[in-house]
Scaffold this active site. Structure first.
Site, PDB file in Angstrom:
ATOM      1  N   LYS A   1      29.876  27.515 -34.990  1.00  0.00           N
ATOM      2  CA  LYS A   1      30.454  27.888 -36.115  1.00  0.00           C
ATOM      3  C   LYS A   1      31.498  27.172 -36.803  1.00  0.00           C
ATOM      4  CE  LYS A   1      34.337  30.815 -35.002  1.00  0.00           C
ATOM      5  NZ  LYS A   1      35.549  30.845 -35.495  1.00  0.00           N
ATOM      6  N   ASN A   2      32.449  26.734 -35.820  1.00  0.00           N
ATOM      7  CA  ASN A   2      33.404  25.879 -36.118  1.00  0.00           C
ATOM      8  C   ASN A   2      33.024  24.415 -36.788  1.00  0.00           C
ATOM      9  OD1 ASN A   2      35.230  27.686 -35.823  1.00  0.00           O
ATOM     10  ND2 ASN A   2      35.893  26.972 -33.732  1.00  0.00           N
TER      11      ASN A   2
ATOM     12  N   ARG B   1      32.392  37.855 -35.497  1.00  0.00           N
ATOM     13  CA  ARG B   1      32.915  36.774 -36.349  1.00  0.00           C
ATOM     14  C   ARG B   1      32.382  35.595 -35.679  1.00  0.00           C
ATOM     15  NH1 ARG B   1      39.088  36.410 -37.674  1.00  0.00           N
ATOM     16  NH2 ARG B   1      38.177  34.375 -38.572  1.00  0.00           N
TER      17      ARG B   1
ATOM     18  N   ASP C   1      39.614  27.438 -26.871  1.00  0.00           N
ATOM     19  CA  ASP C   1      38.414  28.663 -27.269  1.00  0.00           C
ATOM     20  C   ASP C   1      37.521  28.959 -26.105  1.00  0.00           C
ATOM     21  OD1 ASP C   1      39.430  28.415 -29.636  1.00  0.00           O
ATOM     22  OD2 ASP C   1      37.776  27.238 -30.491  1.00  0.00           O
TER      23      ASP C   1
HETATM   24  C1  EPZ Z   1      40.441  25.135 -34.929  1.00  0.00           C
HETATM   25  O1  EPZ Z   1      41.372  25.757 -35.383  1.00  0.00           O
HETATM   26  C2  EPZ Z   1      39.505  26.070 -34.596  1.00  0.00           C
HETATM   27  N1  EPZ Z   1      39.054  26.825 -35.757  1.00  0.00           N
HETATM   28  C3  EPZ Z   1      39.974  27.292 -33.554  1.00  0.00           C
HETATM   29  O2  EPZ Z   1      38.821  28.059 -33.165  1.00  0.00           O
HETATM   30  C4  EPZ Z   1      40.129  26.195 -32.246  1.00  0.00           C
HETATM   31  O3  EPZ Z   1      40.929  27.366 -31.452  1.00  0.00           O
HETATM   32  C5  EPZ Z   1      41.219  25.283 -32.755  1.00  0.00           C
HETATM   33  O4  EPZ Z   1      40.786  24.490 -33.831  1.00  0.00           O
HETATM   34  C6  EPZ Z   1      41.899  24.456 -31.495  1.00  0.00           C
HETATM   35  O5  EPZ Z   1      40.715  23.729 -31.181  1.00  0.00           O
HETATM   36  C7  EPZ Z   1      38.131  26.220 -36.631  1.00  0.00           C
HETATM   37  O6  EPZ Z   1      37.612  25.164 -36.283  1.00  0.00           O
HETATM   38  C8  EPZ Z   1      37.541  27.008 -37.819  1.00  0.00           C
HETATM   39  P1  EPZ Z   1      44.352  23.528 -34.926  1.00  0.00           P
HETATM   40  P2  EPZ Z   1      42.458  25.161 -36.488  1.00  0.00           P
HETATM   41  O7  EPZ Z   1      44.951  22.817 -36.215  1.00  0.00           O
HETATM   42  O8  EPZ Z   1      41.987  23.887 -36.985  1.00  0.00           O
HETATM   43  C9  EPZ Z   1      49.106  23.590 -34.828  1.00  0.00           C
HETATM   44  C10 EPZ Z   1      37.985  30.184 -32.616  1.00  0.00           C
HETATM   45  O9  EPZ Z   1      38.151  30.920 -31.637  1.00  0.00           O
HETATM   46  N2  EPZ Z   1      49.303  23.426 -36.356  1.00  0.00           N
HETATM   47  O10 EPZ Z   1      43.492  22.134 -34.060  1.00  0.00           O
HETATM   48  O11 EPZ Z   1      43.435  26.007 -37.115  1.00  0.00           O
HETATM   49  C11 EPZ Z   1      48.160  25.293 -34.628  1.00  0.00           C
HETATM   50  O12 EPZ Z   1      49.457  26.196 -35.090  1.00  0.00           O
HETATM   51  C12 EPZ Z   1      38.998  29.458 -33.013  1.00  0.00           C
HETATM   52  O13 EPZ Z   1      36.722  29.720 -32.755  1.00  0.00           O
HETATM   53  C13 EPZ Z   1      50.288  22.997 -36.964  1.00  0.00           C
HETATM   54  O14 EPZ Z   1      51.439  23.528 -36.429  1.00  0.00           O
HETATM   55  O15 EPZ Z   1      43.409  24.547 -35.139  1.00  0.00           O
HETATM   56  C14 EPZ Z   1      48.113  25.017 -33.183  1.00  0.00           C
HETATM   57  O16 EPZ Z   1      49.172  25.275 -32.498  1.00  0.00           O
HETATM   58  C15 EPZ Z   1      40.413  30.098 -33.200  1.00  0.00           C
HETATM   59  N3  EPZ Z   1      50.318  22.888 -38.242  1.00  0.00           N
HETATM   60  C16 EPZ Z   1      47.692  23.654 -32.994  1.00  0.00           C
HETATM   61  O17 EPZ Z   1      48.297  22.832 -34.101  1.00  0.00           O
HETATM   62  C17 EPZ Z   1      49.234  22.472 -38.674  1.00  0.00           C
HETATM   63  O18 EPZ Z   1      49.307  22.092 -40.012  1.00  0.00           O
HETATM   64  C18 EPZ Z   1      46.212  23.157 -33.047  1.00  0.00           C
HETATM   65  O19 EPZ Z   1      45.700  23.710 -34.261  1.00  0.00           O
HETATM   66  C19 EPZ Z   1      47.752  22.662 -38.157  1.00  0.00           C
HETATM   67  C20 EPZ Z   1      47.875  23.052 -36.899  1.00  0.00           C
END
Ligand code: EPZ
Length: 420
Positions: A22-23, A399, A307
């Site tokens: 999915k991701n 989802r 995840d």
């Molecule tokens: C991706 O989310 C995945 N989603 C998530 O999958 C996964 O948990 C996550 O990566 C971490 O591996 C998809 O790929 C669609 P991040 P993403 O940006 O890209 C902070 C699932 O269950 N951050 O790596 O949104 C953020 O808040 C899910 O399938 C900022 O502060 O994750 C988090 O604490 C849920 N500012 C950390 O970084 C930003 O601009 C990592 O988030 C971006 C992120």
């Protein structure tokens, strides 16, 4: 609302086909905005989030055609008619923000609803926006929307991420592919889904070096062309069913799964007493002896994925001894703990860490989940528990897990979905 009813205690035995990730699929679909030519994606999973992304692309004017009878091939193509990603779609799925980079790079403007926080954390998008600004975009937040515009093309830039973000790496990688000059992304995410996106972009004519590392160098090109690309198998679905096999003391062949994408999960599960054997195009997962408590801390890839944290915690709930499970990526990703404790688990949360003290058995209960991975962890707990478990709010599961009850039932689980 649908419910899943499980009668636990049966060892899983059989084969489970692992679907496309999915991701990986979501950013790859957003990449369809980078070219007017046709992008054909294979091994696309059938999931609610994929439908949401298709709906968003349709809103931008991109035709999304399901080409295979089983819907696993998606053909994307067409001219962009609208650069607006409306709140009504973005609020359903945060990954919608991945259209920002491609729209801006291709059309010079985009208006994308700001994704809100969600159950697992506040999840800001500041790194995405800061990176695009460094590439010459003007960004304004107004009325709950990100308004982004650039005169001419985006410009290549050296972008150093202060911490690893999967989404920001993907958004900027796509934007950089069409930018003027070279972009270097330092401290980039290295998840297999990023490698998959990069491979597809290269097939579309992008020039990217450092794929698979934390430093991506992208030499922008003026246009990208169509391509065909098959999506990588889902490493989180793989890890989830590996935990299901282990927790029930069963033996399951995960068809199409790749051990090299499991990173720290394979190592940690093996240490905990789970056998993972590589076979041609499959992984055989079984448990013949007891489980041991082994600590895990979530980290960006190749570390232990956030995840998989909830599913692993269920496994540790019935292991011998104790395990400390630490969540470093999201600030609120322990919502499954109170539900697991209602099923007899002994878990105490202290800040970002949870101490899981193994118990001999869990007991079935009605439970409720708040996000995708928490939901599936409750399904795993139900498979291992004595008696009946009813998991409510199944829409979270839909989802990200395709046909979860059919896949588990085919391996002997007593599990059924009830329409509510
Ligand atoms: C991706 O989310 C995945 N989603 C998530 O999958 C996964 O948990 C996550 O990566 C971490 O591996 C998809 O790929 C669609 P991040 P993403 O940006 O890209 C902070 C699932 O269950 N951050 O790596 O949104 C953020 O808040 C899910 O399938 C900022 O502060 O994750 C988090 O604490 C849920 N500012 C950390 O970084 C930003 O601009 C990592 O988030 C971006 C992120």
């Amino acid at each position: 609302m649908d419910r899943i009813r499980i009668r636990g205690g049966r060892p899983l035995e059989g084969d489970i086909v692992i679907g496309g990730a999915k991701n990986a699929a979501l950013p790859l679909m957003a990449a369809g905005l980078l070219t007017e030519e046709r992008l054909e994606l294979g091994n696309v999973p059938q999931l609610a989030d994929i439908h949401t992304m298709a709906e968003l692309l349709a809103q931008h004017g991109i035709a999304v055609e399901r080409a295979a009878p089983d819907g696993r091939v998606l053909r994307l193509g067409g001219a962009i008619g609208s650069t607006e990603a409306p709140y009504d779609i973005v609020r359903k799925m945060r990954a919608s923000v991945l259209v920002l980079g491609p729209l801006l790079a291709r059309c010079g403007e985009a208006r994308v609803s700001l994704p809100g926080g969600c159950a697992i954390g506040t999840r800001p998008v500041d790194l995405h926006l800061r990176g695009l600004e460094q590439m010459g975009a003007e960004i304004r937040l107004d009325g709950g929307y990100i308004h982004a515009a650039v005169r001419g093309r985006l410009r290549g830039a050296a972008i150093v991420f202060p911490f690893v973000s999967v989404g920001a790496t993907e958004n900027l990688l796509m934007a950089a592919a069409l930018a003027d000059g070279q972009t270097v992304l330092v401290n980039a995410a290295r998840e297999p889904e990023i490698g998959d996106l990069a491979a597809c972009l290269v097939a579309m004519g992008a020039r990217i070096e450092g794929i698979g590392t934390d430093r991506l160098a992208i030499e922008g090109v003026a246009r990208l062309h169509g391509a065909r690309h098959a999506i990588v198998p889902d490493r989180i679905e793989t890890g989830t069913y590996a935990c299901a096999a282990a927790i029930t003391g069963g033996q399951v062949r995960l068809m199409g799964a790749r051990v090299e994408h499991l990173g720290a999960v394979a190592r940690t599960l093996r240490e905990a007493g789970v056998e993972i054997e590589e076979q041609p195009d499959a992984l055989l997962v079984r448990r013949r002896n007891g489980l041991r408590g082994v600590d895990a801390m979530t980290e960006p890839y190749p570390g232990f994925p956030t995840d998989m944290q909830a599913q692993y915690m269920v496994l540790m709930s019935v292991a011998e001894g104790a395990a400390m499970v630490t969540e470093t990526i999201f600030e609120n990703r322990f919502m499954h703990v109170p539900e697991l404790n209602r099923m007899g688990a002994r878990i105490n949360v202290h800040g970002a860490s949870a101490i899981v003290r193994g118990v001999p058995a869990l007991s079935g209960a009605p439970v409720m989940a708040t996000d995708l991975r928490a939901s599936v962890s409750l399904v795993l707990a139900g498979l291992a528990a004595r008696g009946e478990t009813v998991v409510n709010r199944v829409y979270h599961l839909d989802r990200g897990y395709e046909a979860v009850e059919q896949k588990l039932a085919a391996c002997g689980a007593e599990i059924e979905r009830e329409a509510g």
